[in-house]
Each structure stands twice: as C-alpha cells, then as structure tokens.
Design a protein around this motif. Structure first.
Motif, short mmCIF file in Angstrom:
data_model
loop_
_atom_site.label_atom_id
_atom_site.label_comp_id
_atom_site.label_asym_id
_atom_site.label_seq_id
_atom_site.Cartn_x
_atom_site.Cartn_y
_atom_site.Cartn_z
N ALA A 48 0.90 -1.04 0.04
CA ALA A 48 0.06 0.09 0.06
C ALA A 48 0.81 1.14 -0.04
O ALA A 48 1.92 1.21 0.61
CB ALA A 48 -0.82 -0.06 1.27
N GLY A 49 0.33 2.10 -0.58
CA GLY A 49 1.19 3.59 -0.72
C GLY A 49 0.39 4.85 -0.62
O GLY A 49 -0.98 4.57 -0.98
N ILE A 50 0.79 5.81 -0.23
CA ILE A 50 -0.06 7.02 -0.14
C ILE A 50 0.90 8.30 -0.39
O ILE A 50 2.04 8.53 0.10
CB ILE A 50 -0.87 7.15 1.19
CG1 ILE A 50 -1.70 8.46 1.30
CG2 ILE A 50 0.35 7.23 2.46
CD1 ILE A 50 -2.63 8.50 2.62
N ILE A 56 -3.24 10.49 -2.15
CA ILE A 56 -3.55 9.75 -2.92
C ILE A 56 -3.06 8.41 -2.77
O ILE A 56 -2.08 8.02 -2.42
CB ILE A 56 -3.15 9.99 -4.32
CG1 ILE A 56 -3.58 11.51 -4.98
CG2 ILE A 56 -3.38 9.14 -5.61
CD1 ILE A 56 -3.04 12.03 -5.99
N ILE A 57 -3.87 7.34 -2.74
CA ILE A 57 -3.83 5.91 -2.25
C ILE A 57 -3.78 4.89 -3.40
O ILE A 57 -4.56 4.94 -4.33
CB ILE A 57 -4.85 5.59 -1.06
CG1 ILE A 57 -4.63 6.47 0.17
CG2 ILE A 57 -4.82 4.31 -0.87
CD1 ILE A 57 -5.71 6.30 1.20
N LYS A 58 -2.80 4.12 -2.99
CA LYS A 58 -3.06 2.73 -4.21
C LYS A 58 -2.56 1.56 -3.37
O LYS A 58 -1.84 1.55 -2.38
CB LYS A 58 -1.75 2.92 -5.18
CG LYS A 58 -1.59 1.84 -6.09
CD LYS A 58 -0.65 2.13 -7.33
CE LYS A 58 -0.60 1.13 -8.08
NZ LYS A 58 0.65 1.18 -9.22
N VAL A 63 -4.22 -6.97 -1.30
CA VAL A 63 -4.60 -6.22 -0.08
C VAL A 63 -5.83 -5.42 0.02
O VAL A 63 -6.38 -5.07 0.62
CB VAL A 63 -3.25 -5.57 0.68
CG1 VAL A 63 -2.44 -6.61 0.97
CG2 VAL A 63 -3.03 -4.54 -0.08
N ASN A 64 -6.21 -5.03 -1.21
CA ASN A 64 -7.24 -4.00 -1.62
C ASN A 64 -8.37 -4.74 -1.03
O ASN A 64 -8.88 -5.86 -1.28
CB ASN A 64 -7.23 -3.86 -3.04
CG ASN A 64 -8.19 -2.74 -3.38
OD1 ASN A 64 -8.40 -1.82 -2.61
ND2 ASN A 64 -8.89 -2.70 -4.68
N MET A 82 -4.87 -3.50 8.97
CA MET A 82 -4.90 -4.67 8.33
C MET A 82 -6.10 -5.65 8.84
O MET A 82 -6.04 -5.86 9.97
CB MET A 82 -3.85 -5.54 8.32
CG MET A 82 -2.42 -4.82 7.79
SD MET A 82 -0.98 -5.70 7.87
CE MET A 82 -0.75 -5.86 9.69
N ASN A 83 -7.17 -5.98 8.15
CA ASN A 83 -8.47 -6.64 8.60
C ASN A 83 -8.41 -7.89 7.63
O ASN A 83 -7.84 -7.82 6.69
CB ASN A 83 -9.63 -5.74 8.30
CG ASN A 83 -9.67 -4.56 8.92
OD1 ASN A 83 -8.97 -4.36 10.16
ND2 ASN A 83 -10.35 -3.64 8.32
N ASP A 84 -8.89 -8.66 8.22
CA ASP A 84 -9.28 -10.06 7.80
C ASP A 84 -8.04 -10.72 7.12
O ASP A 84 -7.81 -11.23 6.01
CB ASP A 84 -10.26 -9.82 6.54
CG ASP A 84 -10.73 -11.34 6.16
OD1 ASP A 84 -11.00 -11.33 4.76
OD2 ASP A 84 -10.58 -12.19 6.71
N LEU A 85 -6.85 -10.80 8.05
CA LEU A 85 -5.82 -11.09 7.87
C LEU A 85 -5.80 -12.45 7.53
O LEU A 85 -6.53 -13.58 8.02
CB LEU A 85 -4.79 -10.97 8.84
CG LEU A 85 -4.31 -9.49 9.04
CD1 LEU A 85 -3.76 -9.17 10.52
CD2 LEU A 85 -3.15 -9.26 8.08
#
Length: 118
Positions: A48-50, A56-58, A63-64, A82-85
C-alpha cells in the motif's frame, strides 16, 4: 527521511492488526510513503502507498479491500490497518518512502513481523 515502524505480531486468520510508521528528518511534501512486505522465500512486494501531500492511495490487488493506509500530517505517521488477515499475509513489513517520480524507495524503516496463523 528516517522511518521508525511499530506494531505487528502474531494473530489468527480473520483477525485485525495495525502498523504505524513515524517519519522524521525531512519535509515530506514531495514524498510517497508506503508499506512493502517480504514473505519467507519470496521477493519484497508492494502492499500500500499514499502520497504525503494529496493523500492519493494505491493498494496491491492482494490487500485491496482488506488493508487501509492513512497518514497523519501532524503526527508524521503512516498507518496500515489490516483486516481479515490471511496466513499468506505473513511477512516482514517495511515502511518506506520515495521522492515522487523516483523509481526506488530511498528510505526504509526496520521491518516489523506480521504472522498470521491458520
């Protein structure tokens, strides 16, 4: 830019975990901040990046929808919720930064381990 990561740990599949990274040393407006990870025996991959200025997020496809990256300009932190790992999320997670337009990250935090048991 100096980066200091925290968080991580051992969780079960389906659980949530958060990582945080504190940045210091430079004005961050020209930077893209992000999280990359490296699983045992695999190459390091983008998660993930911002962009620091616009937010702006990617996300990577893997993981999306499960991970959320954010930044706090006042605290100078970059967080990864981080959810639903899943067990395949097990990796050493790195906070990193690069100047916008650069091909490589120039700053790295120390890795923090995330282990997801099935």
């Amino acid at each position: 830019v100096q980066l200091q990561a925290s968080g991580g740990g051992l969780v079960q599949a389906g659980d949530s975990l958060s990582l945080s990274c504190t940045a210091s040393g430079h004005t961050l407006s020209r930077y893209v901040m992000g999280w990359l990870r490296q699983a045992p025996g695999k190459q390091r991959e983008f998660a993930a990046g911002i962009t620091w200025s616009e937010g702006i997020i990617k996300y990577s496809d893997t993981v999306n929808g499960r991970f959320t990256v954010s930044r706090d300009k006042f605290k100078k932190t970059i967080d990864l919720q981080m959810n639903d790992l899943k067990p395949e999320d097990t990796a050493l997670y790195y906070c990193a930064a690069k100047v916008r337009g650069a091909s490589e990250c120039g700053s790295w935090g120390q890795g923090t381990q995330v282990t997801v048991s099935s």
